[in-house]
Every structure is written in structure tokens, then in C-alpha cells.
Enzyme design. Structure first.
Site, PDB file in Angstrom:
ATOM      1  N   LYS A 169     -41.995  -2.350  12.292  1.00 59.78           N
ATOM      2  CA  LYS A 169     -42.461  -1.155  12.984  1.00 59.78           C
ATOM      3  C   LYS A 169     -42.690  -1.462  14.466  1.00 59.78           C
ATOM      4  CE  LYS A 169     -45.236   1.247  10.396  1.00 59.78           C
ATOM      5  NZ  LYS A 169     -46.510   1.349   9.674  1.00 59.78           N
TER       6      LYS A 169
ATOM      7  N   ARG B 223     -51.975   0.719  12.685  1.00 54.69           N
ATOM      8  CA  ARG B 223     -50.903   0.774  11.692  1.00 54.69           C
ATOM      9  C   ARG B 223     -50.452  -0.621  11.307  1.00 54.69           C
ATOM     10  NH1 ARG B 223     -46.331   4.217  14.577  1.00 54.69           N
ATOM     11  NH2 ARG B 223     -45.762   4.685  12.432  1.00 54.69           N
TER      12      ARG B 223
ATOM     13  N   GLY C 236     -45.676   2.536   2.252  1.00 48.49           N
ATOM     14  CA  GLY C 236     -46.896   2.966   1.595  1.00 48.49           C
ATOM     15  C   GLY C 236     -47.744   1.843   1.022  1.00 48.49           C
TER      16      GLY C 236
ATOM     17  N   MET D 232     -49.336  -0.553   2.712  1.00 47.02           N
ATOM     18  CA  MET D 232     -50.435  -1.030   3.547  1.00 47.02           C
ATOM     19  C   MET D 232     -51.117   0.157   4.189  1.00 47.02           C
ATOM     20  SD  MET D 232     -49.670  -4.525   3.823  1.00 47.02           S
ATOM     21  CE  MET D 232     -49.619  -4.995   5.497  1.00 47.02           C
TER      22      MET D 232
ATOM     23  N   ARG E 271     -36.582   2.914  11.421  1.00 40.61           N
ATOM     24  CA  ARG E 271     -36.218   1.686  10.705  1.00 40.61           C
ATOM     25  C   ARG E 271     -34.944   1.968   9.930  1.00 40.61           C
ATOM     26  NH1 ARG E 271     -41.292   2.429   6.689  1.00 40.61           N
ATOM     27  NH2 ARG E 271     -40.592   4.359   5.765  1.00 40.61           N
TER      28      ARG E 271
ATOM     29  N   HIS F   3     -43.606   9.419  -1.880  1.00 43.75           N
ATOM     30  CA  HIS F   3     -43.626   8.058  -2.394  1.00 43.75           C
ATOM     31  C   HIS F   3     -42.654   7.893  -3.556  1.00 43.75           C
ATOM     32  CE1 HIS F   3     -45.287   4.757  -4.911  1.00 43.75           C
ATOM     33  NE2 HIS F   3     -45.360   4.172  -3.732  1.00 43.75           N
TER      34      HIS F   3
ATOM     35  N   SER G 187     -15.614 -23.446 -19.398  1.00 39.73           N
ATOM     36  CA  SER G 187     -16.336 -22.234 -19.053  1.00 39.73           C
ATOM     37  C   SER G 187     -17.819 -22.521 -19.267  1.00 39.73           C
ATOM     38  CB  SER G 187     -15.881 -21.080 -19.948  1.00 39.73           C
ATOM     39  OG  SER G 187     -16.665 -19.951 -19.672  1.00 39.73           O
TER      40      SER G 187
ATOM     41  N   CYS H  94     -19.368 -17.889 -18.032  1.00 41.37           N
ATOM     42  CA  CYS H  94     -19.361 -16.693 -18.859  1.00 41.37           C
ATOM     43  C   CYS H  94     -20.764 -16.312 -19.332  1.00 41.37           C
ATOM     44  CB  CYS H  94     -18.413 -16.855 -20.032  1.00 41.37           C
ATOM     45  SG  CYS H  94     -18.898 -18.174 -21.143  1.00 41.37           S
TER      46      CYS H  94
ATOM     47  N   TYR I 269     -13.486 -18.693 -11.391  1.00 44.05           N
ATOM     48  CA  TYR I 269     -13.829 -17.301 -11.700  1.00 44.05           C
ATOM     49  C   TYR I 269     -15.245 -17.181 -12.264  1.00 44.05           C
ATOM     50  CZ  TYR I 269     -13.193 -18.369 -16.667  1.00 44.05           C
ATOM     51  OH  TYR I 269     -13.331 -18.909 -17.912  1.00 44.05           O
TER      52      TYR I 269
HETATM   53  P1  ADP Z   1     -46.427   3.687   6.880  1.00 43.13           P
HETATM   54  O1  ADP Z   1     -46.058   2.286   7.124  1.00 43.13           O
HETATM   55  O2  ADP Z   1     -47.098   3.890   5.598  1.00 43.13           O
HETATM   56  O3  ADP Z   1     -45.285   4.623   7.146  1.00 43.13           O
HETATM   57  P2  ADP Z   1     -47.497   4.436   9.436  1.00 43.13           P
HETATM   58  O4  ADP Z   1     -48.128   3.377  10.225  1.00 43.13           O
HETATM   59  O5  ADP Z   1     -46.119   4.789   9.825  1.00 43.13           O
HETATM   60  O6  ADP Z   1     -47.564   4.038   7.923  1.00 43.13           O
HETATM   61  O7  ADP Z   1     -48.441   5.671   9.570  1.00 43.13           O
HETATM   62  C1  ADP Z   1     -48.738   6.606   8.608  1.00 43.13           C
HETATM   63  C2  ADP Z   1     -48.580   7.984   9.161  1.00 43.13           C
HETATM   64  O8  ADP Z   1     -49.391   8.192  10.301  1.00 43.13           O
HETATM   65  C3  ADP Z   1     -47.190   8.296   9.586  1.00 43.13           C
HETATM   66  O9  ADP Z   1     -46.830   9.567   9.125  1.00 43.13           O
HETATM   67  C4  ADP Z   1     -47.222   8.247  11.060  1.00 43.13           C
HETATM   68  O10 ADP Z   1     -46.282   9.105  11.619  1.00 43.13           O
HETATM   69  C5  ADP Z   1     -48.641   8.681  11.384  1.00 43.13           C
HETATM   70  N1  ADP Z   1     -49.098   8.066  12.632  1.00 43.13           N
HETATM   71  C6  ADP Z   1     -49.238   6.766  12.865  1.00 43.13           C
HETATM   72  N2  ADP Z   1     -49.604   6.527  14.128  1.00 43.13           N
HETATM   73  C7  ADP Z   1     -49.687   7.729  14.730  1.00 43.13           C
HETATM   74  C8  ADP Z   1     -49.992   8.142  16.066  1.00 43.13           C
HETATM   75  N3  ADP Z   1     -50.270   7.263  17.008  1.00 43.13           N
HETATM   76  N4  ADP Z   1     -50.006   9.446  16.318  1.00 43.13           N
HETATM   77  C9  ADP Z   1     -49.728  10.340  15.347  1.00 43.13           C
HETATM   78  N5  ADP Z   1     -49.407  10.006  14.082  1.00 43.13           N
HETATM   79  C10 ADP Z   1     -49.389   8.712  13.776  1.00 43.13           C
HETATM   80 MG    MG Z   2     -44.428   5.077   8.653  1.00 39.15          MG
HETATM   81 MG    MG Z   3     -49.297   3.565   5.422  1.00 45.38          MG
END
Ligand code: ADP
Ligand code: MG
Ligand code: MG
Length: 889
Positions: A27, A97, A106, A108, A341, A459, A769, A841, A861
Site C-alpha cells: 500500500k 492504515r 481485510g 489488518m 494494487r 470480503h 517412473s 507418476c 515427463y
Molecule cells: P484495507 O487494507 O483493509 O483495504 P485500508 O487501509 O485501505 O484497509 O483502509 C480501509 C478503508 O478506509 C478503505 O476503504 C480506504 O479507502 C479508507 N481510508 C483509508 N485511509 C483513508 C483516508 N486517508 N481518507 C479517506 N479514507 C481512507
Molecule cells: Mg484498502
Molecule cells: Mg483494513
């Protein structure tokens, strides 16, 4: 550890870049990269994964050296964004984040709106003229901070929210007024205090440091550990922490938030694919709480933003040359990108995207071949629901991951885990309102997943796609009652344990079981396979015991049969009686009489298989399993009575023989070549059937290349004896029919002794084999059927990095294989001047990492089940291109 702990990004510049994933997490690296290529991103900074590692080394303490760097970076964010952290009149708010080098969706925790306090919430309300928004942001912060950093239960906050909505008689969060939300903040603070023991922290800096702690801690949370276990992720240092200026999608009708893929991650189609919600923040789209709108609709709601997004979509694909998964937020009409990503995709999509990108000139053919994970082809090889099926759809949800799945309805992930323990072979259909990271273990066990809420990026959808599991989400007609253990769809009531079917390709839900049909290899799939074949040097064969399997495997590109198990033919209804008669016979004459009855069946089977494999070699293994496997066992009196009647002996006689044949350890018992050594007439019959079938089809113009394989040889004398006998039978058949065929006699290498004495064995054997199932059992001294008790512990404690029955144990079994191969080849060359053909095999032949290993040690093979042939072809191509097999085993 490098001396720099914190990397700033913002404006059009950044300290880091997209290549620094290991240090900045995926990220953080991509936020930096996006800044650099001029995409609008709120400013922020990334605390490195090395700091996370140091945090753990120091006993969960943020290293002191990092703190001043955090302060300095925060200052830069303030300057760039024009707001100050903690300013009571116009506060800068930030998100905290997580983000490791590999994406763990999802898994962390993220905390939004950090920096709000009792004082600054008033400032924010005044500044924005939107008190509703200010209090909504504050109550979300208390919830996220409380549950993520302090371990309060999120449900406690949810409960307050629900009560408030009920008290006000409204359904949606957005219908609550500013005053309602202000009152809710007080309730949330009370929940917080009751759990944590003191008040919600009012000092933003303290909030920030605690939040950073929380992200580091989430690295070793259960969800994250479970995800890494399933995905076999072991080499990461930790997570990075991204602190970033908040932008708000929940500031009213002109704001919103969304997630999208630059191409359809389901089918691979080159369309913009995603969801958004107006007046919503962060996780709302992903959490499946409100069902979002399809992205195309944004064109009419916010045309300017939509156009800008479409441009960014192009810029990102051109830059990354890969399909991207993006997050964005619109604040008062201004678009910000929050994440990009490489997008997870189904196998079907992976193939289409790779082929189309190559055709568009974004990537070359070799890159396309390297890019598709071999195992993901499973998705294209999944059965599809029979389109001719008459079962009508009773509901339609969002098609989130293609393929058809029929299974017994289970309503929770834990119940799925329990159910699978008791009934490992029964298909499960997991039906949930929505799923969350806690559910992954149960989701993994299900054949398919159905949820009643959530969109394409929920999710359930993301995880199912990653695994290639059929999934339908957002099927609002599905009403779940966990207490009553029922699912209601309109007027239908389905009990837990009843069959339900989903079509992840169309989104349809059907009651009961639906027949499935086998997939075929056409279009982009076929194209990619042609490209793969250009790169590959390893041949791919199949394990097949019937003409139908052989035909299927040919369609999938098999270049021969590497293992035809004759005993499977013994079990056919029309011949098992004769087999039993043979086992129960008291004399050689009796056995021969029974074998004479089996022989025509065997010959016919071989005729069918040789014909299907016209021009390709067919390796046939002589009888291998211990004889008791063909008789009804002691606890099966009814079975024994039926057999007794059928072949005219007494039940006592049968049980007497069962008793005689009983072994303490059948795996190492009277089986393999030992059978034909003691009862040579069995081998004679099989060899005769093979050769006579070959002569017969050759006369019809079929090119036939039989390879007779003698199993479980440990000492060369076994082979010498049986080979001599086989040649005598073959010569006799040639005489009798006045015709000859080419043939080879070789052996399976499945005992450690055979690897060690391979030079001797290769003097007699024309091919080897590797039977890696038995070789693994014998090398480890594990019986594969008895590993259940300890293998989970072995894997958990990392005694073994991976189940050796799944992927070859390179260090042990693999070394034996290398030795066997080298000794065998050298000796054959020295003694006969010929090349010893070597293959594999065991089931490992269809495991991509094992295929790479086989390529690397120079096998001719690999042979695998028909449905894994394309996977093996792709893995072999990647091996030849120097890809894959990097996993440490
Ligand atoms: P994940 O790894 O679970 O996708 P994120 O770090 O991307 O977690 O964040 C979770 C949510 O919060 C995402 O929908 C993201 O867009 C939103 N978010 C994170 N940082 C900001 C920010 N600075 N401003 C607005 N929304 C944010
Ligand atoms: Mg995200
Ligand atoms: Mg998250």
C-alpha cells in the site's frame, strides 16, 4: 536495518516508490508511486516494515529513533494539506492504515478520523458547517479506535447504534440527525470507558501513537496469522503503517467512496468494474453493510469525477501493465485515490487478462505465460452447472466468482469447520449475511459461498475469487435465521444440511442439487496453453485408467499415459467376482482358471486406452495393491454372504482367506512386484493382455507404445526375474499372432532402496517412473492414511514447511530422486548406451512447485490426473522460463 524509518508522500513527490514493497508494504509503495505519476493522493507517510520487526524485537515498543521522524513527516503533511493535527478549529485528521508487502485483504486493522476530540469535533462541525458529518466521524473514530486499538467489542458500539436507530424509528445510519449522532458519541464514549477503564484519549498525538501500536499488533492477530497460514506466507518482516490525511466521502450527496478494478476480476473482460456508495466512508463499500451501486452509474451521478476515474484507470494500467484494484474517495466533488494494487482475479480472468494484454501489446507472450499462477487454472477446470438442468433459479444475487457449486447449507464458518471434521467428503455451501476475516477457515472448506448482503468487493467476493471458489453475494432474497438454522428464500424454507446450489457465473441460486458438466479448453485458455507449450521442455502425461479419462486428458494436452493402474480395472462389476475367485483359489490351476475369465476384460480395457492414446506412450503398472483389498472385510458379513453366493464358496471360507491375508502393515506388505513373484500367473495374464491388445490395435492402424511397469522394486533381482518371465509371455504372444509390437519394460521407483541401488536397477529397466506417494511414505516412515494425528502440529510448529504429500519434500525425498535419476541414467548409458527415460507418476506430478522441481532435476515427463494436465503444462512452461518453485521447502 536502514537508518530511515519514515517515508513521506504527497503532492507530486515521494521519498519511496512502487518497487519498495518489502520495506514500505504494498500500500505504502503504491501510494508513493501514484504521487510520482501525478495521480491525486492525500499526503501522508509510511512507517517501514523494519520498524514493525524492531517493534517486536523491542518487546512491542516503537523504536525511539522513529519518533522524531514521525513528527517531522506529520509536519510535512500539515504543510501540504494546510491543516494542523489537533487544531481545535480546523483539525487535520488522519487515517492509520496497515499494509504488508503482500496484500492481505481485510486482515489488518485500519483506523480512520484520527485526531478528533471533544474540542476539535466542534471545530470540524463549524468549519464544515456540517455537524452531522463531524459527529458521525467522531463516533466512527471511537468505535474503530476502541475496537482496533483497545479491544472493545465492535458489537457493543453497533448495539448502541441499533438502539439509537430503533429509538428514532429510522432504518439507515444516514437518517440519524446531528443531535442523534452527538448523543451517540456520548454512548460510545461510555462503552469505551466501561471497557478500557479510562476516557477516550483527547490528545491526538497519543491517539496516533496508540493507533500505530495497534497496526503493529494486528500483524500477529489471529486473522492475520490464519491468512498467512492458508496462503503459505512466511517470509515477511511485518506490516508497514501508513498515516495519511483524511478525505471524506461522508460529507453529503457530493461525496462518496468506492472500490473498482480496471478490468472485470471475474471474467477478465476489459471493462471498468466496481461499486461505490454516496455519502459513505472507508470500509462501508467493503463491509457489505449497505449494498452499493455499480460504478457505471457514477457516470450519471458525478460525470466529471467518472471521467477522471476512467482516465486514471488508463494511466494506471499503462503504468503498471497489470490489472489494478483501486480505492477512491470523492470529497465534495474532488477525487482522491487511496490505494492501488495488482487486482486479485479468478483463474478465468487471469487467463483472459494475460492473453488480452499480450494482444494489446501491453505485455509480451512470455510475460503472459509467467503471469498466470498454474493453480489458478483450476478455476477454468471446475465443473460448471449443466446449462440444460431443469432446476429453476429462485433468487438472483451478484455473480462474484464463477463456477457452479452444490452443497449442504451451513450457516456459520465454525459450523462448517465442525461439519467438515465429521463429514470430510460432503460438499458444504456456506450461507452468511456477510463474511468477515474470522470466517476464512470455514470459507476455505466450503464448495461455494452465498451471502445476502455485500457487493462485488465485499470480503466474501474478494476471498472466494482469490481461491477460485464459486460465490454469489448480495442476494437480498436470502433470509438467514441462525437460531432456527434455516434459510428462507421467498416461500421456500431450506434447513441447514439441505442442498442448495449457486451459479457464481450468473448469480443464480437454486434449491436442491444441480448436475454439473465438465469444462473444455477453448478460446483464451487454449491460446495461453499454446504459448506455454512453446516455452516448455518437460513432457506432460496423465494418470488414467479408462478410455474416457484418457480421452479427456488428450483434450487437455496430455502426451501419453504415465500411470495406468490395472487394479482399478479389477473392481469393475463385471469382473470383481472373477478376481475374488482367483484370490480364493487353492491351487495354481484354480487361479489360472479365474485369471482366464479376467483376461478378456483386461485386454479390452487396454484396447480402448491404446486407441485413445494413438501415437502416445502408455505406461501400464502391473497389479500393485495387497489382495485383501478385493475381499469383503470381517465386519461386512452381508458383503461376504453375497460374494459367497456369487462364486459358490462358504462365508467361512472367505473369512478364513481374509484372515490369512490380514497384514499388520499392508502398506509394506504383500503387494507390488511381490504379488507376481509369488503368483507369477497374475503378471503373465496382465502382460499377455497388454501385448495382445497392442497387437490388435496395431493391426487397425493405431500407433501403440506400451510400457510395462513393474511396481515396488527394491532389488534388481526382482526385476530380473519378472522381466524374464514377461519377455517369455510376450515372445509367445508374438509367435501366436505372427506379429510384433514395440514395447518397454521398466519400473517404478518408490522405495528408498531403489533410489540408492538405481544403477543396478537401470541395467534391467528401460525406464523409471518415480512413485512419489509411496516414496514419500517410505522415506519419512509416515503412512499417508495415518498422518491426521500429527501433520497439523508438524505444519503449525513448522517442523515441516509443507505437507510432503502435497509438494515433494525437496530436501529429503527430492535428494533421493536426484540420486536415483543420476545413478540410473549414468548406468543405463554406460551399460546400454541408451537414455533412461525418467518420469514421475505420484500425485505430485500435478503440483506446480513439484513440477518445477522435476524440470530442474532433468526429468523427461511428469504425469498427473487429467484435470491437472493444463496446470502441469503451465507450471512446466514457467519452470523453463525460470519462474516458480521459489518457495522454500
Ligand atoms: P484495507 O487494507 O483493509 O483495504 P485500508 O487501509 O485501505 O484497509 O483502509 C480501509 C478503508 O478506509 C478503505 O476503504 C480506504 O479507502 C479508507 N481510508 C483509508 N485511509 C483513508 C483516508 N486517508 N481518507 C479517506 N479514507 C481512507
Ligand atoms: Mg484498502
Ligand atoms: Mg483494513
Amino acid at each position: 536495518m536502514s537508518t530511515k524509518h519514515v517515508y513521506y508522500f504527497g503532492g507530486k513527490s515521494a521519498d519511496g516508490d512502487g518497487k519498495m514493497k518489502e520495506l514500505l508494504g504494498g500500500k505504502g509503495a503504491n501510494l508513493a508511486e501514484m504521487c510520482k505519476i501525478g495521480i491525486p493522493v492525500p499526503p501522508g507517510f509510511t512507517i517501514t516494515t523494519e520498524v514493525c520487526a524492531a517493534y517486536y524485537t523491542a518487546g512491542k515498543k516503537i523504536p525511539a529513533a522513529a519518533v522524531p521522524e514521525i513528527d517531522a513527516a506529520l509536519k510535512k503533511v500539515e504543510a501540504e494539506f494546510g491543516k494542523t493535527f489537533g487544531d481545535p478549529t480546523d483539525p487535520l485528521l488522519v487515517s492509520v492504515r496497515s499494509g504488508a508487502a503482500l496484500s492481505m485483504p481485510g486482515m489488518m486493522n485500519t483506523i480512520l478520523n484520527l485526531g478528533l476530540s471533544d474540542a476539535s469535533v466542534e471545530g470540524l462541525a463549524k468549519k464544515t458547517g456540517n455537524p452531522r458529518f463531524a459527529y458521525d466521524s467522531y463516533r466512527r473514530l471511537i468505535d474503530m479506535f476502541g475496537s482496533t486499538a483497545m479491544g472493545c467489542e465492535h458489537e457493543k458500539f453497533e448495539h448502541e447504534l441499533k438502539s439509537m436507530k430503533e429509538a428514532k424509528g429510522v432504518k439507515l445510519d444516514t437518517e440519524l440527525s446531528a443531535d442523534d449522532l452527538k448523543a451517540l458519541v456520548l454512548k460510545y464514549k461510555a462503552v469505551y470507558k466501561a471497557h478500557v477503564g479510562h476516557d477516550f484519549p483527547q490528545d491526538p498525538k497519543q491517539q496516533l501513537m496508540l493507533a500505530i501500536d495497534a497496526v503493529f499488533n494486528s500483524w500477529n492477530g489471529n486473522k492475520a496469522i490464519e491468512y498467512r497460514r492458508i496462503e503459505r506466507i512466511t517470509e515477511l518482516k511485518g506490516t508497514a503503517v501508513n498515516v495519511q490525511a483524511m478525505v471524506f466521502g461522508n460529507m453529503g450527496k457530493g461525496s462518496g467512496t468506492g472500490v473498482a478494478f480496471t478490468r472485470d476480476p471475474n471474467t477478465g473482460e476489459n471493462i471498468f468494474y466496481g461499486d461505490y456508495l454516496i455519502d459513505a466512508q472507508g470500509e462501508d463499500v467493503v463491509a457489505g453493510i449497505r449494498t452499493p451501486e455499480p460504478i457505471a452509474q457514477l457516470d450519471s451521478e458525478m460525470p466529471r469525477v467518472y471521467k477522471q476515474l476512467m482516465d486514471i484507470r488508463q494511466v494506471l494500467e499503462k503504468h503498471y501493465k497489470e490489472m489494478q484494484d483501486i480505492e477512491f474517495t470523492v470529497q465534495d466533488g474532488v477525487l482522491y485515490m487511496l490505494q492501488t494494487r495488482t487486482g486479485k482475479r479468478t483463474g478465468t480472468a487471469a487467463v483472459r487478462i494475460a492473453v488480452e494484454m499480450a494482444k494489446e501489446g501491453l505485455i509480451d507472450e512470455t510475460t503472459a505465460v509467467k503471469r498466470v499462477p498454474p493453480d489458478s487454472l483450476n478455476h477454468l477446470l471446475q465443473p460448471q452447472l449443466d446449462p440444460k438442468s431443469k432446476v429453476a433459479s429462485v433468487a438472483k444475487g451478484i455473480a462474484a466468482s464463477p463456477g457452479g457449486a452444490s452443497g449442504k447449507v451451513i450457516l456459520s464458518a465454525e459450523a462448517a469447520v465442525e461439519f467438515a471434521k465429521k463429514h470430510p467428503n460432503e460438499p458444504i455451501l456456506l450461507v452468511r449475511k456477510e463474511t468477515s476475516p474470522e470466517d476464512v477457515a470455514g470459507m476455505h472448506l466450503a464448495k461455494g459461498i452465498l451471502t445476502s448482503t455485500g457487493g462485488k468487493a465485499s470480503h466474501a467476493a474478494v476471498v472466494a475469487r482469490g481461491w477460485g471458489k464459486p460465490c454469489v453475494v448480495g442476494c437480498e432474497a436470502v433470509k438467514i435465521d441462525e437460531k432456527a438454522q434455516t434459510v428462507t428464500i421467498g416461500t421456500y424454507v431450506i434447513k441447514a444440511g439441505d442442498f442448495l446450489t449457486i451459479n457464481g457465473t450468473s448469480g443464480d441460486v437454486m434449491i436442491g442439487k444441480v448436475e454439473t458438466i465438465e469444462p473444455t479448453m477453448t478460446g483464451d485458455f487454449n491460446t495461453l496453453m499454446t504459448w506455454a507449450d512453446k516455452a516448455r521442455t518437460l513432457k506432460i502425461r496423465t494418470n488414467a485408467d479408462s478410455p474416457a479419462d484418457a480421452k479427456k486428458a488428450r483434450e487437455f494436452g496430455a502426451e501419453g499415459i504415465g500411470l495406468c493402474r490395472t487394479e482399478h480395472m479389477f473392481f469393475g462389476d463385471d469382473r470383481i467376482a472373477a478376481v475374488r475367485e482367483m484370490i480364493l483359489a487353492e491351487s495354481e490351476a484354480g487361479r489360472k482358471k479365474a485369471l482366464a475369465k479376467i483376461e478378456p476384460f483386461q485386454k479390452n480395457d487396454f484396447v480402448g486406452i491404446f486407441t485413445a492414446m494413438n501415437g502416445y506412450p502408455v505406461t501400464i503398472r502391473l497389479l500393485d495393491p495387497p489382495l485383501h483389498e478385493f475381499l469383503p472385510q470381517k465386519d461386512n458379513r452381508a458383503g461376504a454372504e453375497a460374494v459367497a453366493k456369487q462364486i459358490g464358496v462358504s462365508v467361512e471360507k472367505i473369512f478364513e482367506r481374509v484372515e490369512e491375508l490380514h497384514e499388520m502393515n499392508p502398506m509394506m506388505g504383500f503387494r507390488g512386484c511381490r504379488l507376481s513373484l509369488v503368483f507369477p500367473e497374475i503378471g503373465d495374464m496382465q502382460v499377455r493382455a497388454i501385448i495382445e491388445a497392442a497387437i490388435e490395435v496395431k493391426k487397425k492402424g493405431v500407433t501403440v507404445l506400451p510400457e510395462i511397469m513393474i511396481p515396488l522394486v527394491g532389488v534388481v533381482e526382482e526385476l530380473t526375474f519378472l522381466k524374464k518371465r514377461a519377455i517369455a509371455v510376450i515372445e509367445e504372444a508374438f509367435q501366436k499372432h505372427g506379429a510384433t509390437v514395440e514395447y518397454q519394460i521398466g519400473t517404478m521407483i518408490e522405495l528408498p532402496r531403489a533410489c540408492v541401488a538405481a544403477d543396478k536397477i537401470a541395467e534391467e529397466a528401460e525406464f523409471f517412473s518415480f512413485g512419489t506417494n509411496d516414496l514419500t511414505q517410505m522415506t519419512f516412515g509416515f503412512s499417508r492414511d495415518d498422518i491426521k494425528g500429527f501433520m497439523p502440529t508438524y505444519l503449525e510448529e513448522k517442523i515441516l514447511p509443507i505437507d510432503p504429500f502435497q509438494t515433494i519434500d525437496f530436501a529429503g525425498v527430492g535428494e533421493l530422486m536426484k540420486m536415483g535419476l543420476k545413478k540410473g541414467r549414468d548406468s543405463r548409458k554406460a551399460k546400454h548406451g541408451t537414455h533412461l527415460k525418467v518420469g514421475i507418476c505420484g500425485e505430485h506430478g500435478g503440483d506446480p512447485d513439484s513440477v518445477v522441481f522435476c524440470h530442474q532435476i532433468g526429468m523427461d515427463y511428469v504425469s498427473c490426473s487429467p484435470f491437472r494436465v493444463p496446470i502441469a503444462r503451465l507450471a512446466a512452461a514457467q519452470a523453463a522460463l525460470g519462474e516458480g518453485g521459489k518457495r522454500d521447502k
